[in-house]
Write an enzyme that holds these catalytic residues in place. Structure first.
Site, PDB file in Angstrom:
ATOM      1  CD  GLN A 106      -2.614  -1.054   2.672  1.00  0.00           C
ATOM      2  OE1 GLN A 106      -3.459  -0.209   2.910  1.00  0.00           O
ATOM      3  NE2 GLN A 106      -2.272  -1.976   3.556  1.00  0.00           N
ATOM      4  CG  ASP A 109       7.913   3.619   1.031  1.00  0.00           C
ATOM      5  OD1 ASP A 109       7.535   3.518   2.210  1.00  0.00           O
ATOM      6  OD2 ASP A 109       8.133   2.624   0.306  1.00  0.00           O
ATOM      7  CG  HIS A 124      -2.659   2.664  -1.892  1.00  0.00           C
ATOM      8  ND1 HIS A 124      -2.648   2.577  -0.513  1.00  0.00           N
ATOM      9  CD2 HIS A 124      -3.787   2.030  -2.285  1.00  0.00           C
ATOM     10  CE1 HIS A 124      -3.729   1.941  -0.112  1.00  0.00           C
ATOM     11  NE2 HIS A 124      -4.438   1.588  -1.161  1.00  0.00           N
ATOM     12  CB  CYS A 158      -0.054  18.951 -18.450  1.00  0.00           C
ATOM     13  SG  CYS A 158       0.087  17.743 -19.789  1.00  0.00           S
ATOM     14  CB  CYS A 161      -3.710  19.148 -21.765  1.00  0.00           C
ATOM     15  SG  CYS A 161      -3.537  18.547 -20.067  1.00  0.00           S
ATOM     16  CG  ASN A 224       0.824  -4.065  13.455  1.00  0.00           C
ATOM     17  OD1 ASN A 224       1.287  -3.321  14.326  1.00  0.00           O
ATOM     18  ND2 ASN A 224      -0.057  -3.654  12.555  1.00  0.00           N
TER      19      ASN A 224
HETATM   20  P1  OAD Z   1      -1.497   2.968   9.001  1.00  0.00           P
HETATM   21  O1  OAD Z   1      -0.778   4.175   9.455  1.00  0.00           O
HETATM   22  O2  OAD Z   1      -3.012   2.962   8.980  1.00  0.00           O
HETATM   23  O3  OAD Z   1      -1.077   1.700   9.906  1.00  0.00           O
HETATM   24  C1  OAD Z   1       0.292   1.462  10.140  1.00  0.00           C
HETATM   25  C2  OAD Z   1       0.381   0.147  10.886  1.00  0.00           C
HETATM   26  O4  OAD Z   1       1.759  -0.156  11.053  1.00  0.00           O
HETATM   27  C3  OAD Z   1      -0.233   0.196  12.290  1.00  0.00           C
HETATM   28  O5  OAD Z   1      -1.042  -0.952  12.487  1.00  0.00           O
HETATM   29  C4  OAD Z   1       0.990   0.164  13.219  1.00  0.00           C
HETATM   30  O6  OAD Z   1       0.715  -0.555  14.434  1.00  0.00           O
HETATM   31  C5  OAD Z   1       1.972  -0.608  12.382  1.00  0.00           C
HETATM   32  N1  OAD Z   1       3.382  -0.351  12.706  1.00  0.00           N
HETATM   33  C6  OAD Z   1       3.924   0.760  13.257  1.00  0.00           C
HETATM   34  N2  OAD Z   1       5.272   0.608  13.375  1.00  0.00           N
HETATM   35  C7  OAD Z   1       5.568  -0.633  12.861  1.00  0.00           C
HETATM   36  C8  OAD Z   1       6.767  -1.372  12.687  1.00  0.00           C
HETATM   37  N3  OAD Z   1       7.954  -0.868  13.067  1.00  0.00           N
HETATM   38  N4  OAD Z   1       6.695  -2.614  12.126  1.00  0.00           N
HETATM   39  C9  OAD Z   1       5.497  -3.129  11.745  1.00  0.00           C
HETATM   40  N5  OAD Z   1       4.316  -2.468  11.876  1.00  0.00           N
HETATM   41  C10 OAD Z   1       4.362  -1.235  12.429  1.00  0.00           C
HETATM   42  O7  OAD Z   1      -0.927   2.617   7.565  1.00  0.00           O
HETATM   43  P2  OAD Z   1      -1.579   1.689   6.499  1.00  0.00           P
HETATM   44  O8  OAD Z   1      -2.331   0.554   7.118  1.00  0.00           O
HETATM   45  O9  OAD Z   1      -0.542   1.360   5.497  1.00  0.00           O
HETATM   46  O10 OAD Z   1      -3.438   5.008   1.306  1.00  0.00           O
HETATM   47  O11 OAD Z   1      -2.639   2.695   5.813  1.00  0.00           O
HETATM   48  C11 OAD Z   1      -3.237   2.269   4.628  1.00  0.00           C
HETATM   49  C12 OAD Z   1      -3.452   3.413   3.729  1.00  0.00           C
HETATM   50  O12 OAD Z   1      -4.064   4.490   4.415  1.00  0.00           O
HETATM   51  C13 OAD Z   1      -2.211   4.080   3.155  1.00  0.00           C
HETATM   52  O13 OAD Z   1      -1.634   3.356   2.084  1.00  0.00           O
HETATM   53  C14 OAD Z   1      -2.854   5.333   2.574  1.00  0.00           C
HETATM   54  C15 OAD Z   1      -3.991   5.603   3.550  1.00  0.00           C
HETATM   55  O14 OAD Z   1      -5.223   5.615   2.868  1.00  0.00           O
HETATM   56  C16 OAD Z   1      -3.564   6.041   0.430  1.00  0.00           C
HETATM   57  O15 OAD Z   1      -3.035   7.118   0.648  1.00  0.00           O
HETATM   58  C17 OAD Z   1      -4.367   5.735  -0.762  1.00  0.00           C
END
Ligand code: OAD
Length: 257
Positions: A106, A109, A124, A158, A161, A224
């Site tokens: 997701q 980076d 994403h 752009c 356009c 996690n």
């Molecule tokens: P979140 O910020 O929602 O969740 C991050 C997760 O990583 C949490 O459950 C933390 O507990 C866990 N975490 C923190 N430190 C960690 C570590 N060192 N090792 C392992 N886990 C750790 O991020 P996402 O779930 O990725 O999409 O959020 C999903 C999406 O929300 C993003 O891709 C973004 C947003 O919508 C878009 O921008 C389209």
């Protein structure tokens, strides 16, 4: 009796060792130990007063293009300076140890590819991709200025356009790229093991992947430090950080990152 986390680690290592296809599904937590804040951590500096879920929208971009474009240009700077940690190297080691590994992230980076992972599906989009807002004309990332400081940055126009250039990431309310979704869902339904690393499991449709895998009979491992919406679908939970658990997993499999 080994402590629970060792049992989980041992069970996960055994399941991985037998797996023909492994999907590694990662979220923002995967990059936390490379110094990149997770999506829901408070934004820092100038951005602290904005809600990321509000900023990551087309509406916000149309309303305040320089603020939103500046935020993404700044994030691209932060990410370019980041170094993939040992957890990324462990995933590359898994790719060497196992018949087939697909990374489905997701994150925007690019750290998996930078670490050397060869098969990465970016659900994403990417901070290194840009296109124009109206017609989707691709725009070269190298032509996007790197901001000298955190702050607003007017998006370029752009050349074809005249529409403003936007980041090539999926914003809230937007659909995910079709090809990437097809690849991810096909692999989730076929994999023997899904390693779910660093995601809160809050954002659909990516959050549905662990359930797709579990319903298809996969062994689901969550990595996690905190409980998440993924935890109920996990066969085992390795409560710990990506940078610690993933290398430990590979070590238990007799590999080395
Ligand atoms: P979140 O910020 O929602 O969740 C991050 C997760 O990583 C949490 O459950 C933390 O507990 C866990 N975490 C923190 N430190 C960690 C570590 N060192 N090792 C392992 N886990 C750790 O991020 P996402 O779930 O990725 O999409 O959020 C999903 C999406 O929300 C993003 O891709 C973004 C947003 O919508 C878009 O921008 C389209």
């Amino acid at each position: 009796m080994a402590p629970p986390e060792l049992d989980a680690l041992g069970a996960a290592a055994r399941a991985l060792g037998r797996a023909d296809l492994v999907v590694v599904a990662t979220g923002a937590g995967m990059s936390r130990e490379s110094g990149i804040p997770t999506f829901r951590e408070a934004l820092t500096g100038l951005w602290a007063r904005f809600d990321p879920e509000e900023m990551a929208t087309e509406q916000a971009f149309r309303r305040a293009p320089a603020r939103v474009f500046g935020w993404y240009a700044w994030r691209r700077m932060v990410v370019r300076a980041a170094v993939p940690h040992a957890g990324y190297d462990a995933i590359v080691a898994l790719e060497r140890l196992l018949p087939e590994v697909l990374v489905v992230t997701q994150n925007v980076d690019g750290l998996h590819a930078r670490a050397g992972s060869r098969r990465v599906v970016e659900l994403h989009g990417s901070l290194e991709r840009f296109r124009c807002l109206d017609a989707g004309h691709p725009y070269p990332a190298d032509a996007v200025p790197e901001p000298a400081t955190e702050g607003e940055l007017a998006p370029p126009a752009c050349p074809r356009c005249g529409a403003p250039i936007r980041p090539g990431v999926v914003w809230f309310g937007e659909v995910l790229p079709e090809r990437e979704v097809a690849l991810a869902w096909e692999a989730a339904a076929r994999c023997a093991v899904m390693l779910v690393v660093g995601t809160s499991g809050l954002v659909q449709p990516a959050a549905a992947l662990p359930r797709v895998a579990r319903d298809a009979g996969a062994f689901v491992v969550e990595v996690n430090p905190e409980p998440s919406d993924v935890s109920p679908f996990a066969t085992v939970v390795c409560r710990g950080s990506a940078g610690v658990v993933l290398p430990a997993l590979v070590a238990r499999m007799g590999g080395s990152a």
